[in-house]
Design an enzyme around this catalytic site. Structure first.
Site, mmCIF file in Angstrom:
data_model
loop_
_atom_site.group_PDB
_atom_site.id
_atom_site.type_symbol
_atom_site.label_atom_id
_atom_site.label_comp_id
_atom_site.label_asym_id
_atom_site.label_seq_id
_atom_site.Cartn_x
_atom_site.Cartn_y
_atom_site.Cartn_z
ATOM 1 N N ALA A 1 0.723 4.097 1.354
ATOM 2 C CA ALA A 1 0.937 4.769 2.633
ATOM 3 C C ALA A 1 1.532 3.860 3.713
ATOM 4 C CB ALA A 1 -0.386 5.355 3.127
ATOM 5 N N CYS A 2 1.790 2.599 3.402
ATOM 6 C CA CYS A 2 2.303 1.641 4.381
ATOM 7 C C CYS A 2 3.768 1.940 4.707
ATOM 8 C CB CYS A 2 2.152 0.227 3.827
ATOM 9 S SG CYS A 2 3.011 -1.042 4.760
ATOM 10 N N ASP A 3 4.088 2.129 5.996
ATOM 11 C CA ASP A 3 5.459 2.443 6.397
ATOM 12 C C ASP A 3 6.439 1.331 6.028
ATOM 13 O OD1 ASP A 3 4.870 4.958 7.366
ATOM 14 O OD2 ASP A 3 4.604 4.283 9.436
ATOM 15 N N LEU B 1 0.859 -1.175 0.000
ATOM 16 C CA LEU B 1 0.000 0.000 0.000
ATOM 17 C C LEU B 1 0.895 1.224 0.000
ATOM 18 C CD1 LEU B 1 -2.621 -1.121 2.676
ATOM 19 C CD2 LEU B 1 -2.771 -1.325 0.186
ATOM 20 N N LYS C 1 7.182 1.547 2.408
ATOM 21 C CA LYS C 1 8.075 2.679 2.125
ATOM 22 C C LYS C 1 9.513 2.315 2.470
ATOM 23 C CE LYS C 1 4.624 6.258 2.971
ATOM 24 N NZ LYS C 1 4.191 7.304 3.911
#
Length: 123
Positions: free
Chosen positions: A13-15, A11, A18
């Site tokens: 926005a998933c840390d 995803l 990233k």
């Protein structure tokens, strides 16, 4: 013709996703990113990932808020079609990131050491 690139499924926005993407860029490892919300994976792909990982439980993030908020009856799918439906409705349940390397090997999650080992880099 070049080999299939490494693909990171996750995803935006998933840390953890990233961190994995930043790691790949830092070590100049070519990859493509696929957002599981906007590009839902077909049931055959999800099942192949689960089977390679050792079962559906290895593909599902049971520590997630999404999982904890599911009714108990939904937390025990009894068949592949029930798992497919659950993941179609809740793509965030997939443990992230899913890394499919150019050789077809599937792994989930991210740690610096695991990626170094996977790509044959020294610590």
């Amino acid at each position: 013709m070049s080999a299939t690139p490494n693909i990171v499924y996750g995803l935006t926005a998933c840390d953890s996703c990233k961190k994995a993407r930043n790691w790949l860029e830092r070590f100049d490892v070519p990859y493509a990113f696929v957002d599981l919300r906007t590009d839902r994976q077909p049931p055959e792909t999800l099942k192949a990932w689960a089977m390679q990982l050792g079962g559906w439980d290895k593909l599902i993030n049971k520590a997630s808020t999404t999982w904890r908020q599911l009714p108990d009856a939904r937390k025990a799918p009894g068949s592949d079609p029930e798992w497919f439906l659950l993941l179609k409705e809740h793509p965030a349940l997939v443990k992230r990131p899913v890394l499919v390397t150019a050789d077809g090997v599937v792994s989930v999650g991210f740690t610096d050491n695991a990626y170094k080992a996977r790509f044959g880099l020294r610590k």
